[in-house]
Every structure is written in C-alpha cells, then in structure tokens.
Design a protein around this motif. Structure first.
Motif, PDB file in Angstrom:
ATOM      1  N   GLU A  25      30.689  61.527  73.146  1.00 34.32           N
ATOM      2  CA  GLU A  25      31.808  61.498  72.209  1.00 34.32           C
ATOM      3  C   GLU A  25      33.041  62.209  72.749  1.00 34.32           C
ATOM      4  O   GLU A  25      34.165  61.882  72.361  1.00 34.32           O
ATOM      5  N   HIS A  26      32.854  63.200  73.635  1.00 38.86           N
ATOM      6  CA  HIS A  26      34.019  63.820  74.276  1.00 38.86           C
ATOM      7  C   HIS A  26      34.744  62.783  75.124  1.00 38.86           C
ATOM      8  O   HIS A  26      35.973  62.645  75.060  1.00 38.86           O
ATOM      9  N   ARG A  29      36.549  60.363  72.939  1.00 34.44           N
ATOM     10  CA  ARG A  29      37.806  60.896  72.385  1.00 34.44           C
ATOM     11  C   ARG A  29      38.917  60.840  73.432  1.00 34.44           C
ATOM     12  O   ARG A  29      40.045  60.440  73.126  1.00 34.44           O
ATOM     13  N   TRP A  30      38.594  61.240  74.664  1.00 33.32           N
ATOM     14  CA  TRP A  30      39.597  61.155  75.720  1.00 33.32           C
ATOM     15  C   TRP A  30      40.053  59.712  75.918  1.00 33.32           C
ATOM     16  O   TRP A  30      41.244  59.438  76.096  1.00 33.32           O
ATOM     17  N   ARG A  32      40.030  57.315  73.704  1.00 30.84           N
ATOM     18  CA  ARG A  32      40.847  56.904  72.560  1.00 30.84           C
ATOM     19  C   ARG A  32      42.254  57.488  72.643  1.00 30.84           C
ATOM     20  O   ARG A  32      43.240  56.803  72.340  1.00 30.84           O
ATOM     21  N   GLU A  33      42.341  58.743  73.046  1.00 31.45           N
ATOM     22  CA  GLU A  33      43.651  59.420  73.064  1.00 31.45           C
ATOM     23  C   GLU A  33      44.511  59.021  74.258  1.00 31.45           C
ATOM     24  O   GLU A  33      45.729  58.909  74.137  1.00 31.45           O
ATOM     25  N   LEU A  34      43.878  58.814  75.418  1.00 31.45           N
ATOM     26  CA  LEU A  34      44.636  58.580  76.647  1.00 31.45           C
ATOM     27  C   LEU A  34      44.673  57.113  77.072  1.00 31.45           C
ATOM     28  O   LEU A  34      45.601  56.696  77.773  1.00 31.45           O
ATOM     29  N   GLU A  38      44.837  55.594  81.946  1.00 29.70           N
ATOM     30  CA  GLU A  38      45.330  56.961  82.124  1.00 29.70           C
ATOM     31  C   GLU A  38      44.191  57.946  82.325  1.00 29.70           C
ATOM     32  O   GLU A  38      44.288  58.876  83.148  1.00 29.70           O
ATOM     33  N   LEU A  39      43.088  57.760  81.588  1.00 30.51           N
ATOM     34  CA  LEU A  39      41.948  58.671  81.757  1.00 30.51           C
ATOM     35  C   LEU A  39      41.402  58.578  83.178  1.00 30.51           C
ATOM     36  O   LEU A  39      41.147  59.606  83.824  1.00 30.51           O
ATOM     37  N   ASP A 104      33.888  57.570  68.249  1.00 26.46           N
ATOM     38  CA  ASP A 104      34.081  57.953  69.651  1.00 26.46           C
ATOM     39  C   ASP A 104      32.814  57.774  70.470  1.00 26.46           C
ATOM     40  O   ASP A 104      32.853  57.899  71.699  1.00 26.46           O
TER      41      ASP A 104
END
Length: 389
Positions: A25-26, A29-30, A32-34, A38-39, A104
């Motif tokens: 899930e970490h 989340r990355w 989803r956010e980035l 980009e990640l 996530d």
C-alpha cells in the motif's frame, strides 16, 4: 497508446511490477500521488531525491532502487507477448474496475494470458477456493459447483493450486465453460509443476493472470496477497473445505471486507478440513450446497434456486376435513366405527361417513363390516424402518 494509457505509462508500470511487491500500500500510495512514470524516474534518478518517497526508510528505498535498476520492462513485455499474453493496466478498456476497490493495494497491472476480455469475464465471475489437501468429498463438491456455475454462464475463478482449486478449474473446463487462474508467479511459469498441463489448458480455453512479471516465482507471502485479487475480481467467494489456518479463509475474509458475497460448503462436523468453513458459516457467510444456490446469491433478480422439500405423499393432498378423518382412524390395522371416527375427528357421523367413502375410493381405507381401517398403503411411510408407523 491503448485506450487512455500511454506507452510510457505502460512501460513504467511493467517495470514497477519488478519493484513493488503485490499489495504494497505504500507503493500504491506513491503510485497514486506521483504516477507510474514519475515514481520510476525518482527510483532510478541519481542522486536519490529524498523527498520523493515520504514514509520509507533509507534502507527500504535503497532496496527499491536496486530492484528498479535491474528492471527490464521491454524484455518482460516481449516475454509475455511470446506466450500470447499482454499487460493490462488501470485505464485500459480491459481493466476490471472492481479491482479499484482495493484502494492503494490494487495491482500495479496484470499480466494476462488468454484470448477473452478480462473485464467482461470478471463482471460475471465467482471464486471457488479451498484446501490443497482436500478430501474426495471436497474435490467432488468443487468440481460439481464449478461445472454447474459454468453451465449457467458464470466464470469460475481460482488459484490453480492442488486440491479444491484444481478441481474447480477442471469442473469448469469439463463443462466447456469459462475459468480464470490467478497465479502468485509469472504467467509463463507453471506452478505447481504438477499442474503444468492444467494451466496450459486454462490459457488456451480461458485466462491465466498474475501481478508478477514473466519468470517470477512464488513465495508464501505472494500466495496470501494473491488471494485479495481473487476476492476483489469476483462477485462472491465459495470456500470448499478449509482448516482454521487456511489461505482460503484469507480470500473469504477479504471478500467480506470488500462487500462481496461469502459462501461456504458444509462438511462433516468431525472433519478438521471443514472446521474453517464452519467457522465462516457461524459468522456472516452463507451456506451453499450446489451451483443453483450460489447463482441465487450472486446473480440477478429472479435467478432463484429451486425450492427444497421432501417427497409429496398422496395424503398430503387431502383437504383438512379428509385429513382429520384419516388421522382419526386407529393405526396398524385396527378397525373403528363411523361414530368413533366422527368423535375423534370432531365432526358429525354423516360427515365422517361421507369422508370415509371418499378415502375408500382413494385407496386410503377399507371397510370390514361396520368398521373402517387403514389400508397397508396408508400406513407405510417412504423409507420407514420395518415395524415403524
């Protein structure tokens, strides 16, 4: 570009399936956010951009960077294409939207072998899971359920393991129905090896899917995390035999959390292999015994299982007055007069006589002088023990 997904996005997600473990899930989340591109850029950039992955330790980030440096998405995409497969990601027309319920923890993407459209198949699918070391009863029930569901147009989803999973896949295939195997390894890896032929048949007639890239091998944690995909992908999960500690129960509980139907097939109360199922049934799971009952739960309005009842006896069809007169006759061949029958039936003698003649015509009673008695056919019960009433 396919649908709304760019080639760079697909390429980056393919690479990230070698970096982020299923269900992380970490990582989700990355992502989803980035965004995937980009990640991946931040994981491969030099020097490391410390602000990129908030919440991750330096040690963990270095581990992810080592994985990212070794990822070769072009090779993986070519490898899945070589076995007739593809890589499906969120945004593709084929992406099953119900996997988004995992939040996530949803898959980065799915590696898929087989011709059918995964999204369409998932819309009408049921998971059948259970013990690897199942009993003959468990294998029979799994195969029977799966074949019955397949005949009703449902897609049977399972994990291709020994035992209940394999029986479920075989039952669906035997009915010339649809089945999906969700693997905890690469879709080009036959695991367990003893199911290489079965997995090959599923890839030809159905779908083989997984979160891990080609060539990846399973681990105990990947098996457990694979189960959340089975639960989320389907409209309901049926558990056929499971001990208290069982990966099948993980699937069922994930289905419950996601608001999917959870069902269990009961077994002997003395069987440890059914103990976990019985524990589910004591909670919020529904008891099912055949495909019709499963389809009634997960199907559309009007998709009802047939009514269950014992055999209908001729005496069940009598009207209430006739039934009372019949019940007023003594058992085991003893005779009674019409006045005695009328008294015990709570009616008049004339009414009792009229009913007795009707019952005589129907073969329930016979007359002996002034007395009336039950015939042998009226005394017998289906499957009654010798000497019973």
């Amino acid at each position: 570009m396919t649908g709304g997904v760019t080639d760079r996005e697909r390429w980056a997600r393919a690479a990230l399936t070698r970096v982020v473990e299923p269900g992380d899930e970490h990582g989700g989340r990355w992502l989803r956010e980035l965004g995937a591109v980009e990640l991946l850029r931040r994981l491969t950039a030099a020097p490391y951009e410390a602000e990129a992955l908030a919440g991750a330790s330096q040690r963990r980030v270095e581990g992810l960077r080592l994985r990212a440096a070794r990822a070769q998405p072009e090779r993986d995409l070519a490898a899945v294409a070589a076995v007739g497969g593809r890589f499906v990601v969120p945004g593709d027309p084929e992406w099953p939207g119900q996997l988004d319920d995992l939040g996530d923890g949803r898959p980065v993407g799915l590696w898929v072998r087989g011709r059918p459209d995964l999204r369409r198949w998932a819309l009408r699918s049921v998971a059948v899971v259970g013990a690897r070391a199942c009993t003959p009863y468990g294998a029979h029930m799994a195969a029977t359920l799966a074949s019955g569901l397949a005949e009703r147009g449902w897609v049977v989803v399972s994990g291709a393991a020994f035992g209940v999973d394999g029986a479920a896949h075989r039952g669906a295939l035997a009915a010339e129905g649809a089945t999906v195997a969700v693997l905890a390894n690469g879709v080009d890896v036959a695991y367990p090896r003893g199911h290489a032929e079965l997995i090959g048949r599923i890839a030809e007639q159905g779908l083989v899917i997984g979160e891990l890239p080609p060539g990846a091998h399973p681990t105990p944690s990947r098996f457990i995390l694979r189960n959340r995909v089975i639960a989320a992908l389907t409209r309901g999960t049926v558990v056929v035999e499971a001990e208290y500690r069982s990966g099948s129960l993980v699937t069922a509980r994930a289905a419950q959390r996601l608001g999917r139907f959870t069902m269990g097939v009961p077994g002997p109360a003395t069987s440890g292999l059914s103990a976990g199922v019985h524990e589910l049934l004591r909670g919020e799971a529904e008891l099912v015994t055949d495909a019709a009952e499963v389809a009634e739960l997960v199907g559309d309005i009007g998709d009802l299982a047939p009514a269950r009842r014992g055999p209908v006896l001729p005496r069940d069809l009598l009207d209430p007055a006739g039934a009372r007169v019949l019940e007023a006759l003594p058992p085991r061949g003893r005779a009674a007069t019409a006045s005695t029958v009328a008294r015990d039936a709570g009616t008049t003698v004339d009414e009792a006589l009229g009913r007795l003649y009707e019952l005589h015509a129907l073969g329930f009673v016979e007359r002996h002088g002034e007395g009336w008695q039950l015939t042998a056919g009226a005394i017998r019960r289906p499957n009654a023990r010798r000497g019973g009433a």
